[in-house]
Scaffold this active site. Structure first.
Site, PDB file in Angstrom:
ATOM      1  N   HIS A  25       0.620  -1.109   0.384  1.00  0.00           N
ATOM      2  CA  HIS A  25      -0.273   0.093  -0.220  1.00  0.00           C
ATOM      3  C   HIS A  25       0.984   1.260   0.180  1.00  0.00           C
ATOM      4  O   HIS A  25       0.208   1.812  -0.692  1.00  0.00           O
ATOM      5  CB  HIS A  25      -0.876   0.105   1.283  1.00  0.00           C
ATOM      6  CG  HIS A  25      -1.747   0.943   1.336  1.00  0.00           C
ATOM      7  ND1 HIS A  25      -3.163   1.420   0.628  1.00  0.00           N
ATOM      8  CD2 HIS A  25      -1.331   2.467   1.491  1.00  0.00           C
ATOM      9  CE1 HIS A  25      -3.912   2.155   1.501  1.00  0.00           C
ATOM     10  NE2 HIS A  25      -2.506   3.090   2.140  1.00  0.00           N
ATOM     11  N   GLU A  26       1.689   1.577   1.028  1.00  0.00           N
ATOM     12  CA  GLU A  26       2.395   2.800   0.912  1.00  0.00           C
ATOM     13  C   GLU A  26       3.222   2.369  -0.252  1.00  0.00           C
ATOM     14  O   GLU A  26       3.986   3.810  -0.376  1.00  0.00           O
ATOM     15  CB  GLU A  26       3.526   2.620   2.187  1.00  0.00           C
ATOM     16  CG  GLU A  26       2.244   2.693   3.502  1.00  0.00           C
ATOM     17  CD  GLU A  26       1.975   3.877   4.307  1.00  0.00           C
ATOM     18  OE1 GLU A  26       1.967   4.586   2.803  1.00  0.00           O
ATOM     19  OE2 GLU A  26       0.662   3.240   4.706  1.00  0.00           O
ATOM     20  N   HIS A  29       1.146   5.003  -2.496  1.00  0.00           N
ATOM     21  CA  HIS A  29       1.879   6.184  -2.301  1.00  0.00           C
ATOM     22  C   HIS A  29       3.341   6.562  -2.845  1.00  0.00           C
ATOM     23  O   HIS A  29       3.509   7.713  -3.065  1.00  0.00           O
ATOM     24  CB  HIS A  29       2.050   6.483  -0.612  1.00  0.00           C
ATOM     25  CG  HIS A  29       0.651   6.084  -0.982  1.00  0.00           C
ATOM     26  ND1 HIS A  29      -0.673   6.484  -0.589  1.00  0.00           N
ATOM     27  CD2 HIS A  29      -0.459   6.397   0.501  1.00  0.00           C
ATOM     28  CE1 HIS A  29      -1.968   6.552  -1.014  1.00  0.00           C
ATOM     29  NE2 HIS A  29      -1.444   5.781   0.404  1.00  0.00           N
TER      30      HIS A  29
END
Length: 435
Positions: A25-26, A29
């Site tokens: 997920h990170e 980003h």
């Protein structure tokens, strides 16, 4: 292997899957932020004390002690205040919340970073950066789901008889043994046997369980069931009776939570077998999974009273009750102790990770700060304001100050913390058990 060791192994595997999901997920980003020239001082998986970190370029990569989340730090998440300052300037608690958040977003500002601030990027770039995290969870869920369903597959009912019920029992009673007074089941009376393969119903060929089940449900009275037994075809003539059975929806799937209805009843158990699904079947199931996830998120507030009663009262924990990280870890531990083929356990485990990643995607897409969806909503609103000003030839209103929504973000965060603690307590006191 010892059952306790298997249980512990399941918990460890879930923890690793959790870490991978968060890191993935990170990474969404991080990669898009760097793509658009935003400086990212930190990329961290977990919370609490740092147990490992290494700096590469201008980003510190690290692993923290508590595997319950993660984050990246981007400089300039919020624009400066109206006077161009970024420091707290008021004794008001609400104003302090706003300025504290603003100050934190500039905490690691260095010379030359003026062109690398998050808020200075065009709205569509900020949307991509914030959407990339949840999207990575959706991608991971799809990869796991399609990989497991199309290679190993899932257990499905067939038209082969696994067992014959000797009597008619209302399925809402949830009992297996016959009692005196129970009528003899049509299948037992007609001579249906374990191992028979039903190939036709009332003269019409059937090759899948859903079709056969629908025809049985739609029939009350005399029927002709054609079976293959020992290489020969036999016609049996049961008289189907009405019974209370689980209700199905328009797609032929059993309604959850269970609701019951009257329908035709034959009285046998179908054999299940594991088989890979086609791409189309897997896509359909993935779509259903997403739709069910959306409905679950919408229905979540309504499940809080039942969760509270199951935790602090004498209520039962519902099968569709929300489950937290601790509950999911316990379920994974139980999965490892179930007597089933290793491939089946692997599919169950991967599906659990699929549901976890789908949940991460859906929750983070809620248009609320401090979730990713809140920043997306802020960027979209800024885009609408600027385009509207351009159309009506008005001055550019400038960037939308998301920091002003921080008081509301603290309220949302407080609600999430309270809900998380409630689920944690429920998972400890009255856990959901698959066995």
């Amino acid at each position: 292997m010892n059952e306790m060791l298997l249980y512990a192994l399941g918990i460890v595997l879930f923890a690793l899957g959790l870490l991978v999901s968060i890191a993935w997920h990170e990474l969404g980003h991080l990669s898009t932020a760097k793509l658009f020239g935003i400086r990212v001082p930190q990329y961290m998986v977990g919370f609490g004390p740092t147990i490992w970190s290494k700096k590469r370029g201008d980003t510190e990569y690290g692993l923290k002690a508590i595997p319950a989340g993660g984050y990246i730090r981007m400089i300039g998440m919020f624009p400066p205040g109206e006077d161009g300052k970024i420091e707290a300037r008021s004794t008001s608690p609400w104003r302090s919340m706003i300025e504290d958040a603003r100050e934190a977003s500039y905490e690691e500002l260095q010379p030359g970073d003026e062109t690398r601030l998050f808020y200075t990027r065009k709205p569509w770039k900020r949307v991509i950066v914030m959407f990339a995290g949840p999207f990575m969870n959706l991608v991971l869920a799809a990869l796991l789901f399609f990989g497991s369903m199309m290679t190993i597959g899932t257990a499905g009912q067939t038209t082969q008889v696994a067992g014959v019920q000797q009597c008619v029992i209302k399925q809402s009673e949830k009992r297996e043994k016959c009692q005196s007074g129970d009528p003899v089941s049509p299948a037992f009376k007609a001579g249906l046997k374990e191992g028979d393969k039903i190939v036709a119903f009332n003269g019409t060929p059937v090759s899948d369980w859903d079709t056969l089940s629908d025809r049985i449900r739609d029939t009350i009275g005399p029927a002709t069931v054609t079976v293959e037994r020992g290489g020969q075809r036999l016609d049996l003539h049961p008289v189907l009776v009405p019974n209370v059975v689980p209700q199905k929806d328009a797609d032929g799937k059993v309604v959850q939570p269970l609701h019951y209805t009257k329908a035709g009843y034959l009285g046998f158990a179908s054999k299940t077998e594991v088989a890979p699904l086609t791409f189309g079947e897997t896509t359909e199931r993935m779509t259903d999974l997403l739709e069910n996830g959306v409905h679950s998120v919408i229905a979540l507030p309504g499940k809080i009273p039942g969760l509270w009663d199951a935790t602090f009262g004498d209520g039962e924990r519902a099968e569709d009750s929300p489950v937290g990280v601790v509950g999911a870890a316990r379920i994974t531990g139980e999965l490892m102790t179930v007597e089933a083929p290793p491939t089946t356990i692997l599919v169950w485990f991967m599906n659990l990770l699929v549901m976890f990643n789908v949940s991460l995607f859906l929750f983070n897409m809620l248009p609320l700060l401090p979730l990713d969806g809140g920043h997306i909503a802020g960027a979209l609103w800024e885009s609408v304001r600027r385009h509207t000003a351009r159309i009506f030839r008005r001055p550019d209103p400038g960037p939308f100050d998301v920091a002003k929504l921080m008081p509301a973000a603290y309220v949302v965060a407080g609600v999430f913390v309270c809900f998380t603690l409630l689920v944690l307590a429920a998972d400890i006191v009255n856990p959901v058990k698959i066995t």
